[in-house]
Motif scaffolding. Structure first.
Motif, PDB file in Angstrom:
ATOM      1  N   THR A  52       0.843  -1.192   0.000  1.00 19.34           N
ATOM      2  CA  THR A  52       0.000   0.000   0.000  1.00 19.34           C
ATOM      3  C   THR A  52       0.878   1.242   0.000  1.00 19.34           C
ATOM      4  O   THR A  52       1.892   1.298   0.691  1.00 19.34           O
ATOM      5  CB  THR A  52      -0.904   0.057   1.253  1.00 19.34           C
ATOM      6  N   ALA A  59      11.065  11.426   6.093  1.00 19.40           N
ATOM      7  CA  ALA A  59      11.381  12.731   5.493  1.00 19.40           C
ATOM      8  C   ALA A  59      10.881  13.888   6.348  1.00 19.40           C
ATOM      9  O   ALA A  59       9.775  13.848   6.886  1.00 19.40           O
ATOM     10  CB  ALA A  59      10.769  12.820   4.095  1.00 19.40           C
ATOM     11  N   ARG A  61       9.849  18.033   6.564  1.00 17.67           N
ATOM     12  CA  ARG A  61       9.080  18.910   5.668  1.00 17.67           C
ATOM     13  C   ARG A  61       9.974  19.437   4.550  1.00 17.67           C
ATOM     14  O   ARG A  61       9.595  19.445   3.391  1.00 17.67           O
ATOM     15  CB  ARG A  61       8.468  20.050   6.482  1.00 17.67           C
ATOM     16  N   TRP A  94      13.795  -3.185  12.946  1.00 17.02           N
ATOM     17  CA  TRP A  94      12.467  -2.810  13.429  1.00 17.02           C
ATOM     18  C   TRP A  94      12.443  -2.608  14.935  1.00 17.02           C
ATOM     19  O   TRP A  94      11.537  -1.954  15.451  1.00 17.02           O
ATOM     20  CB  TRP A  94      11.425  -3.834  12.971  1.00 17.02           C
ATOM     21  N   GLN A  98      12.574   5.269  16.556  1.00 18.57           N
ATOM     22  CA  GLN A  98      12.417   6.146  15.396  1.00 18.57           C
ATOM     23  C   GLN A  98      13.656   7.019  15.171  1.00 18.57           C
ATOM     24  O   GLN A  98      14.114   7.169  14.029  1.00 18.57           O
ATOM     25  CB  GLN A  98      11.172   7.024  15.582  1.00 18.57           C
ATOM     26  N   ARG A 130       4.723  -4.545   5.215  1.00 15.41           N
ATOM     27  CA  ARG A 130       5.068  -5.187   6.493  1.00 15.41           C
ATOM     28  C   ARG A 130       3.830  -5.524   7.313  1.00 15.41           C
ATOM     29  O   ARG A 130       3.815  -6.510   8.049  1.00 15.41           O
ATOM     30  CB  ARG A 130       5.972  -4.244   7.284  1.00 15.41           C
ATOM     31  N   LEU A 132       0.746  -6.107   6.024  1.00 13.48           N
ATOM     32  CA  LEU A 132      -0.276  -6.849   5.275  1.00 13.48           C
ATOM     33  C   LEU A 132      -0.133  -8.332   5.564  1.00 13.48           C
ATOM     34  O   LEU A 132       0.934  -8.900   5.342  1.00 13.48           O
ATOM     35  CB  LEU A 132      -0.111  -6.615   3.771  1.00 13.48           C
TER      36      LEU A 132
ATOM     37  N   THR B  52      -2.524  -4.710  13.406  1.00 22.48           N
ATOM     38  CA  THR B  52      -1.276  -5.434  13.620  1.00 22.48           C
ATOM     39  C   THR B  52      -0.401  -4.654  14.593  1.00 22.48           C
ATOM     40  O   THR B  52      -0.312  -3.431  14.521  1.00 22.48           O
ATOM     41  CB  THR B  52      -0.490  -5.604  12.306  1.00 22.48           C
ATOM     42  N   SER B  54       3.185  -3.414  15.600  1.00 19.96           N
ATOM     43  CA  SER B  54       4.191  -2.977  14.633  1.00 19.96           C
ATOM     44  C   SER B  54       5.316  -2.248  15.352  1.00 19.96           C
ATOM     45  O   SER B  54       5.339  -2.171  16.579  1.00 19.96           O
ATOM     46  CB  SER B  54       3.516  -2.074  13.607  1.00 19.96           C
ATOM     47  N   ASN B  55       6.249  -1.734  14.577  1.00 16.03           N
ATOM     48  CA  ASN B  55       7.324  -0.924  15.160  1.00 16.03           C
ATOM     49  C   ASN B  55       6.773   0.424  15.628  1.00 16.03           C
ATOM     50  O   ASN B  55       5.756   0.903  15.147  1.00 16.03           O
ATOM     51  CB  ASN B  55       8.425  -0.694  14.132  1.00 16.03           C
ATOM     52  N   GLU B  56       7.494   1.025  16.567  1.00 17.71           N
ATOM     53  CA  GLU B  56       7.115   2.360  17.038  1.00 17.71           C
ATOM     54  C   GLU B  56       7.379   3.397  15.955  1.00 17.71           C
ATOM     55  O   GLU B  56       8.292   3.260  15.157  1.00 17.71           O
ATOM     56  CB  GLU B  56       7.918   2.694  18.298  1.00 17.71           C
ATOM     57  N   ARG B  57       6.580   4.459  15.977  1.00 18.81           N
ATOM     58  CA  ARG B  57       6.690   5.468  14.924  1.00 18.81           C
ATOM     59  C   ARG B  57       7.262   6.801  15.396  1.00 18.81           C
ATOM     60  O   ARG B  57       7.735   7.587  14.586  1.00 18.81           O
ATOM     61  CB  ARG B  57       5.308   5.726  14.292  1.00 18.81           C
ATOM     62  N   TRP B  94      -2.003  12.884   7.920  1.00 17.25           N
ATOM     63  CA  TRP B  94      -1.148  11.969   7.177  1.00 17.25           C
ATOM     64  C   TRP B  94      -0.324  12.676   6.115  1.00 17.25           C
ATOM     65  O   TRP B  94       0.677  12.147   5.637  1.00 17.25           O
ATOM     66  CB  TRP B  94      -1.980  10.824   6.591  1.00 17.25           C
ATOM     67  N   GLU B  95      -0.745  13.894   5.741  1.00 19.82           N
ATOM     68  CA  GLU B  95       0.037  14.672   4.780  1.00 19.82           C
ATOM     69  C   GLU B  95       1.169  15.436   5.466  1.00 19.82           C
ATOM     70  O   GLU B  95       2.028  16.000   4.792  1.00 19.82           O
ATOM     71  CB  GLU B  95      -0.878  15.635   4.023  1.00 19.82           C
ATOM     72  N   LEU B  96       1.163  15.488   6.773  1.00 20.20           N
ATOM     73  CA  LEU B  96       2.279  16.114   7.479  1.00 20.20           C
ATOM     74  C   LEU B  96       3.530  15.258   7.304  1.00 20.20           C
ATOM     75  O   LEU B  96       3.445  14.042   7.122  1.00 20.20           O
ATOM     76  CB  LEU B  96       1.964  16.246   8.970  1.00 20.20           C
ATOM     77  N   GLN B  98       7.223  13.647   8.728  1.00 21.84           N
ATOM     78  CA  GLN B  98       7.537  12.958   9.983  1.00 21.84           C
ATOM     79  C   GLN B  98       7.902  13.938  11.089  1.00 21.84           C
ATOM     80  O   GLN B  98       7.456  13.798  12.233  1.00 21.84           O
ATOM     81  CB  GLN B  98       8.676  11.958   9.748  1.00 21.84           C
ATOM     82  N   ARG B 101       4.762  15.696  12.365  1.00 28.76           N
ATOM     83  CA  ARG B 101       3.912  14.813  13.187  1.00 28.76           C
ATOM     84  C   ARG B 101       4.544  14.581  14.566  1.00 28.76           C
ATOM     85  O   ARG B 101       3.868  14.633  15.581  1.00 28.76           O
ATOM     86  CB  ARG B 101       3.643  13.497  12.455  1.00 28.76           C
ATOM     87  N   ARG B 130      -4.201   1.194   9.399  1.00 31.88           N
ATOM     88  CA  ARG B 130      -4.319   2.099   8.254  1.00 31.88           C
ATOM     89  C   ARG B 130      -3.983   1.406   6.939  1.00 31.88           C
ATOM     90  O   ARG B 130      -4.537   1.738   5.899  1.00 31.88           O
ATOM     91  CB  ARG B 130      -3.375   3.285   8.483  1.00 31.88           C
ATOM     92  N   GLU B 131      -3.072   0.439   6.986  1.00 29.86           N
ATOM     93  CA  GLU B 131      -2.657  -0.217   5.744  1.00 29.86           C
ATOM     94  C   GLU B 131      -3.336  -1.556   5.489  1.00 29.86           C
ATOM     95  O   GLU B 131      -3.013  -2.250   4.540  1.00 29.86           O
ATOM     96  CB  GLU B 131      -1.141  -0.403   5.730  1.00 29.86           C
ATOM     97  N   LEU B 132      -4.279  -1.929   6.356  1.00 29.62           N
ATOM     98  CA  LEU B 132      -4.991  -3.192   6.144  1.00 29.62           C
ATOM     99  C   LEU B 132      -6.210  -2.941   5.262  1.00 29.62           C
ATOM    100  O   LEU B 132      -7.061  -2.120   5.597  1.00 29.62           O
ATOM    101  CB  LEU B 132      -5.458  -3.773   7.474  1.00 29.62           C
ATOM    102  N   PRO B 133      -6.321  -3.649   4.142  1.00 26.09           N
ATOM    103  CA  PRO B 133      -7.472  -3.434   3.257  1.00 26.09           C
ATOM    104  C   PRO B 133      -8.779  -3.682   4.009  1.00 26.09           C
ATOM    105  O   PRO B 133      -8.902  -4.654   4.759  1.00 26.09           O
ATOM    106  CB  PRO B 133      -7.267  -4.477   2.151  1.00 26.09           C
TER     107      PRO B 133
END
Lengths: 186, 186
Positions: A52, A59, A61, A94, A98, A130, A132, B52, B54-57, B94-96, B98, B101, B130-133
């Motif tokens: 997806t 990145a 801004r 992973w 961050q 990752r 999915l 799921t 997942s890793n920390e963001r 989500w457009e911001l 990293q 955010r 967010r990425e799961l269909p």
């Protein structure tokens, strides 16, 4: 959601498939790129890799704006060469926080800065997989470029593979393709 | 992959379901938490929310280590109260980039710092969807705590909802539960 379907039919002819690191996937002759869900897989398909498009993870801004200002779009008529590079990173990657991942990714490996040098010649779209269920890779990166930029693309890939970030790559396949005029061009 | 199955059966009795923002989901009486894939949904199920781990963001290494040092585990026998809070953030979030955010999430909203104050009383696990269909939310957060920490949990939720980060939340459901002794306790 984007599905990369490898098999005996597709708009892209596979010119080379190389398992760079880890287990290979079955060699096929053609690839189709399908956007959205695919209800059932055609009998011509041997494998499907799904990912997806998503928000950016590293990145800033400033970097984002520079990427947007310089990047090319997918589907340019002259960009008849492509690469699909599925990658899986290690558990050690992973488990990093961050700030540690960002430091390796950009401060030390210059992933964004290197990529910027090849814009707009090499257009690129990253797909995440990752999270999915059933997928074998963490990322599928799709690149499109004109035949005259084949050498530049080789240099880009070689430079990225020599970075500290790439020491965390435990599985990678390098698939090179040529557009042969299927039914659709996105 | 973790599936939260709402319906007429389950180890957790739903005491309250409140649509905090945006469209609600159907009210049900029980919830089951299932880890791994579920082949088919039982006839007792009304809905399934999947996510799921997942890793920390956003957490830095220092923040991560502090969280790990202080956090409680799920499944503690005395932690018989729980909350499931599905959240979807806006396209603007989500457009911001990293760094933007991260600045909102921690520098200005103190999401990690506020959460740390409630450890180890409130155990927590974040699931990404967010990425799961087919999923309707971006995150499913699951909390477990003892009955004597109900007021502390209310304070935690109230503080987070008053942050700048929460102005980007466009859909949120607050589901409160009590363990009633199902077949399994993780």
């Amino acid at each position: 959601l984007v599905s990369f379907v490898g098999g005996s039919l597709g708009s892209w002819r596979i010119e080379n498939m190389e398992p760079v690191r880890g287990e290979p996937i079955p060699v096929v002759d053609f690839l189709e790129v399908l956007e959205g869900s695919i209800g059932s897989i055609a009998p011509s398909a041997r494998w499907v890799l799904r990912g997806t498009t998503s928000n950016e993870r590293y990145a800033t801004r400033r970097e984002h704006d520079e990427l947007v200002a310089r990047q090319g779009t997918l589907g340019r008529p002259h960009a008849t060469r492509a690469a699909l590079i599925p990658v899986r990173k290690s558990a050690a990657w992973w488990e990093l926080s961050q700030d540690e991942r960002r430091a390796i990714f950009e401060d030390r490996s210059r992933h964004i800065a290197i990529g910027l040098e090849y814009l707009p010649a090499v257009a690129r779209r990253l797909h995440h997989c990752r999270e999915l269920p059933g997928e074998q890779f963490d990322f599928l990166t799709w690149f499109e470029y004109a035949p005259e930029h084949v050498d530049a693309f080789e240099a880009l890939v070689r430079r990225l593979r020599s970075t500290e970030e790439w020491t965390y790559v435990e599985r990678e396949i390098d698939i090179r393709l040529a557009f042969h005029g299927g039914l659709t061009r996105r």
